[in-house]
Motif scaffolding. Structure first.
Motif, PDB file in Angstrom:
ATOM      1  N   LEU A   2       0.544   2.068  -9.738  1.00 41.01           N
ATOM      2  CA  LEU A   2      -0.288   0.866  -9.848  1.00 41.01           C
ATOM      3  C   LEU A   2       0.285  -0.090 -10.886  1.00 41.01           C
ATOM      4  O   LEU A   2       0.306  -1.303 -10.694  1.00 41.01           O
ATOM      5  N   ASN A   3       0.766   0.464 -11.988  1.00 39.35           N
ATOM      6  CA  ASN A   3       1.348  -0.376 -13.021  1.00 39.35           C
ATOM      7  C   ASN A   3       2.658  -1.004 -12.566  1.00 39.35           C
ATOM      8  O   ASN A   3       3.031  -2.095 -13.015  1.00 39.35           O
ATOM      9  N   ALA A   4       3.373  -0.327 -11.669  1.00 35.34           N
ATOM     10  CA  ALA A   4       4.649  -0.846 -11.171  1.00 35.34           C
ATOM     11  C   ALA A   4       4.464  -1.927 -10.127  1.00 35.34           C
ATOM     12  O   ALA A   4       5.445  -2.537  -9.697  1.00 35.34           O
ATOM     13  N   GLY A   5       3.222  -2.174  -9.694  1.00 41.21           N
ATOM     14  CA  GLY A   5       2.987  -3.278  -8.775  1.00 41.21           C
ATOM     15  C   GLY A   5       2.349  -2.929  -7.457  1.00 41.21           C
ATOM     16  O   GLY A   5       2.171  -3.803  -6.604  1.00 41.21           O
ATOM     17  N   ALA A   6       1.981  -1.655  -7.233  1.00 40.65           N
ATOM     18  CA  ALA A   6       1.289  -1.292  -5.996  1.00 40.65           C
ATOM     19  C   ALA A   6      -0.098  -1.928  -5.982  1.00 40.65           C
ATOM     20  O   ALA A   6      -0.761  -2.016  -7.006  1.00 40.65           O
ATOM     21  N   ASP A   7      -0.523  -2.384  -4.811  1.00 42.65           N
ATOM     22  CA  ASP A   7      -1.851  -2.982  -4.687  1.00 42.65           C
ATOM     23  C   ASP A   7      -2.911  -1.944  -4.346  1.00 42.65           C
ATOM     24  O   ASP A   7      -4.088  -2.134  -4.632  1.00 42.65           O
ATOM     25  N   ASP A   8      -2.492  -0.864  -3.710  1.00 40.60           N
ATOM     26  CA  ASP A   8      -3.427   0.203  -3.362  1.00 40.60           C
ATOM     27  C   ASP A   8      -2.600   1.431  -2.998  1.00 40.60           C
ATOM     28  O   ASP A   8      -1.373   1.347  -2.897  1.00 40.60           O
ATOM     29  N   TYR A   9      -3.258   2.551  -2.800  1.00 45.18           N
ATOM     30  CA  TYR A   9      -2.539   3.756  -2.411  1.00 45.18           C
ATOM     31  C   TYR A   9      -3.447   4.630  -1.551  1.00 45.18           C
ATOM     32  O   TYR A   9      -4.677   4.570  -1.618  1.00 45.18           O
ATOM     33  N   LEU A  10      -2.819   5.433  -0.706  1.00 47.13           N
ATOM     34  CA  LEU A  10      -3.510   6.411   0.117  1.00 47.13           C
ATOM     35  C   LEU A  10      -2.808   7.752  -0.058  1.00 47.13           C
ATOM     36  O   LEU A  10      -1.576   7.816  -0.059  1.00 47.13           O
ATOM     37  N   GLY A  60     -15.431   2.612  -3.496  1.00 42.64           N
ATOM     38  CA  GLY A  60     -14.126   2.943  -4.049  1.00 42.64           C
ATOM     39  C   GLY A  60     -14.263   3.923  -5.196  1.00 42.64           C
ATOM     40  O   GLY A  60     -15.366   4.279  -5.622  1.00 42.64           O
ATOM     41  N   ASP A  61     -13.110   4.354  -5.695  1.00 41.40           N
ATOM     42  CA  ASP A  61     -13.047   5.322  -6.784  1.00 41.40           C
ATOM     43  C   ASP A  61     -13.038   4.581  -8.119  1.00 41.40           C
ATOM     44  O   ASP A  61     -12.291   3.615  -8.292  1.00 41.40           O
ATOM     45  N   ASP A  62     -13.870   5.038  -9.069  1.00 43.99           N
ATOM     46  CA  ASP A  62     -13.890   4.417 -10.393  1.00 43.99           C
ATOM     47  C   ASP A  62     -12.525   4.486 -11.071  1.00 43.99           C
ATOM     48  O   ASP A  62     -12.236   3.706 -11.978  1.00 43.99           O
ATOM     49  N   GLN A  63     -11.688   5.431 -10.629  1.00 45.78           N
ATOM     50  CA  GLN A  63     -10.366   5.579 -11.228  1.00 45.78           C
ATOM     51  C   GLN A  63      -9.550   4.289 -11.071  1.00 45.78           C
ATOM     52  O   GLN A  63      -8.766   3.933 -11.948  1.00 45.78           O
ATOM     53  N   THR A  64      -9.748   3.597  -9.953  1.00 45.86           N
ATOM     54  CA  THR A  64      -9.032   2.340  -9.730  1.00 45.86           C
ATOM     55  C   THR A  64      -9.338   1.345 -10.843  1.00 45.86           C
ATOM     56  O   THR A  64      -8.440   0.713 -11.399  1.00 45.86           O
ATOM     57  N   ILE A  65     -10.617   1.206 -11.184  1.00 41.90           N
ATOM     58  CA  ILE A  65     -11.019   0.296 -12.251  1.00 41.90           C
ATOM     59  C   ILE A  65     -10.506   0.788 -13.593  1.00 41.90           C
ATOM     60  O   ILE A  65      -9.966   0.015 -14.392  1.00 41.90           O
ATOM     61  N   ASP A  66     -10.647   2.081 -13.858  1.00 40.56           N
ATOM     62  CA  ASP A  66     -10.232   2.639 -15.150  1.00 40.56           C
ATOM     63  C   ASP A  66      -8.736   2.440 -15.394  1.00 40.56           C
ATOM     64  O   ASP A  66      -8.321   2.137 -16.514  1.00 40.56           O
ATOM     65  N   ILE A  70       0.866  -1.175   0.000  1.00 38.86           N
ATOM     66  CA  ILE A  70       0.000   0.000   0.000  1.00 38.86           C
ATOM     67  C   ILE A  70       0.906   1.230   0.000  1.00 38.86           C
ATOM     68  O   ILE A  70       1.728   1.404   0.898  1.00 38.86           O
ATOM     69  N   ILE A  71       0.770   2.066  -1.008  1.00 40.77           N
ATOM     70  CA  ILE A  71       1.576   3.273  -1.118  1.00 40.77           C
ATOM     71  C   ILE A  71       0.955   4.387  -0.278  1.00 40.77           C
ATOM     72  O   ILE A  71      -0.255   4.620  -0.340  1.00 40.77           O
ATOM     73  N   ALA A  72       1.783   5.060   0.522  1.00 38.54           N
ATOM     74  CA  ALA A  72       1.342   6.249   1.255  1.00 38.54           C
ATOM     75  C   ALA A  72       2.070   7.436   0.646  1.00 38.54           C
ATOM     76  O   ALA A  72       3.301   7.504   0.691  1.00 38.54           O
ATOM     77  N   THR A  73       1.331   8.342   0.037  1.00 39.21           N
ATOM     78  CA  THR A  73       1.973   9.422  -0.715  1.00 39.21           C
ATOM     79  C   THR A  73       1.240  10.747  -0.575  1.00 39.21           C
ATOM     80  O   THR A  73       0.019  10.772  -0.405  1.00 39.21           O
ATOM     81  N   ALA A  74       2.006  11.829  -0.618  1.00 39.93           N
ATOM     82  CA  ALA A  74       1.411  13.163  -0.650  1.00 39.93           C
ATOM     83  C   ALA A  74       1.150  13.601  -2.084  1.00 39.93           C
ATOM     84  O   ALA A  74       0.561  14.650  -2.328  1.00 39.93           O
ATOM     85  N   ARG A  75       1.586  12.792  -3.053  1.00 42.10           N
ATOM     86  CA  ARG A  75       1.418  13.125  -4.461  1.00 42.10           C
ATOM     87  C   ARG A  75       0.031  12.681  -4.928  1.00 42.10           C
ATOM     88  O   ARG A  75      -0.343  11.529  -4.763  1.00 42.10           O
ATOM     89  N   ASP A  76      -0.709  13.583  -5.523  1.00 44.90           N
ATOM     90  CA  ASP A  76      -2.058  13.238  -5.988  1.00 44.90           C
ATOM     91  C   ASP A  76      -2.181  13.346  -7.501  1.00 44.90           C
ATOM     92  O   ASP A  76      -3.278  13.396  -8.048  1.00 44.90           O
ATOM     93  N   SER A  78      -6.538   9.152   7.507  1.00 46.58           N
ATOM     94  CA  SER A  78      -6.839   8.709   8.868  1.00 46.58           C
ATOM     95  C   SER A  78      -6.378   7.267   9.054  1.00 46.58           C
ATOM     96  O   SER A  78      -6.261   6.509   8.090  1.00 46.58           O
ATOM     97  N   VAL A  79      -6.136   6.893  10.294  1.00 47.75           N
ATOM     98  CA  VAL A  79      -5.742   5.516  10.573  1.00 47.75           C
ATOM     99  C   VAL A  79      -6.901   4.566  10.277  1.00 47.75           C
ATOM    100  O   VAL A  79      -6.690   3.408   9.916  1.00 47.75           O
ATOM    101  N   GLU A  80      -8.123   5.079  10.390  1.00 49.79           N
ATOM    102  CA  GLU A  80      -9.283   4.237  10.062  1.00 49.79           C
ATOM    103  C   GLU A  80      -9.306   3.914   8.569  1.00 49.79           C
ATOM    104  O   GLU A  80      -9.644   2.794   8.165  1.00 49.79           O
ATOM    105  N   HIS A  81      -8.955   4.920   7.745  1.00 54.14           N
ATOM    106  CA  HIS A  81      -8.902   4.705   6.296  1.00 54.14           C
ATOM    107  C   HIS A  81      -7.815   3.677   5.964  1.00 54.14           C
ATOM    108  O   HIS A  81      -8.020   2.775   5.146  1.00 54.14           O
TER     109      HIS A  81
END
Length: 244
Positions: A91-99, A189-195, A76-82, A104-107
């Motif tokens: 995602l293409n390089a192999g990340a499974d998810d990103y925040l 979730g965000d449709d961007q993930t699927i796209d 899971i990538i944690a990044t300030a880059r949006d 939040s810790v709940e997220h």
């Protein structure tokens, strides 16, 4: 309970993550550099890695590539880059998810739970499954291999999961909500993930959204996979190699 590696150079953020994950009964190890992360992964089995991109020795995206060279542990990538292009690249390089920071810790807990469910589902005991064939596309769920016209496809884990799910329902329009629930194990979730994954999967199938062969998107409805029409020419997928 899961074994978690936190890769974060900010001591305040790192301490907060360790405290929260430990309170949630996870086993946590933490490091502040990419090279330390590689050593940890090489010597200890982890269920998930939370990887910051702003590391002092290596950019986190380079660290991700190096991690993928030695392990398939969920990351899971944690990044300030949006930036969308950056997210697609990760995602293409192999990340499974990103925040995207701040989060939040709940997220984080919700994303971790989803990633761990997917990982354990794909890694557990599975019954023999039939090989799926749609036109010139062959998908073997048990061996987790896919071929197009006899040529092996180099797919990421999520790309394969998406392709296999659609190939098991040829010609059926699958709603995006169902894809999130069944492929990503997320109720929202965000449709961007699927796209993003559809875009890269299309590229490897030798097609585009403008000239689809197998993957067809019905705007506002969902996605379907079906054999290509005879008048749609095939394009050799980039990076494909002959099946052995």
């Amino acid at each position: 309970m899961a074994s978690v590696l936190v890769v974060e150079d900010d001591q305040f953020v790192r301490s907060a993550l360790i405290r929260h994950l430990t309170d949630a009964a996870h086993t946590v190890r933490s490091v502040g550099t990419a090279l330390e992360a590689l050593r940890e992964v090489a010597h200890h089995p982890f269920d998930v890695v939370v990887l910051d991109l702003g590391l002092p020795d290596l950019d986190g995206s380079e660290a991700l590539k190096m991690l993928r060279g030695i392990t398939d542990v969920p990351v899971i990538i944690a990044t300030a880059r949006d930036d969308e292009t950056e997210i697609v690249r990760l995602l293409n390089a192999g990340a499974d998810d990103y925040l995207t920071k701040p989060f939040s810790v709940e997220h984080l807990s919700a994303r971790m739970a989803a990633v761990l469910r997917r990982s354990r589902a794909s890694g557990g005991e599975v019954p023999a499954a039939p090989v799926l064939r749609v036109g010139g596309l062959t998908v073997d769920p048990l061996r987790r291999q896919a071929e197009l016209d006899g040529v092996r496809l180099d797919l990421t884990r999520r790309e394969f999961d998406l392709l296999a799910f659609l190939a098991g329902r040829p010609g059926v329009v699958v709603p995006r909500r169902e894809l999130l629930a069944e492929v990503w194990q997320q109720s929202y979730g965000d449709d961007q993930t699927i796209d993003v994954h559809l875009s890269w999967l299309r590229r490897k199938l030798g097609e585009t959204a403008a000239r689809p062969r197998y993957l067809h998107t019905l705007r506002g409805v969902g996605v379907k996979l079906e054999p290509p029409a005879a008048d749609v020419p095939a394009v050799r997928p980039p990076g494909a190699e002959p099946a052995r």
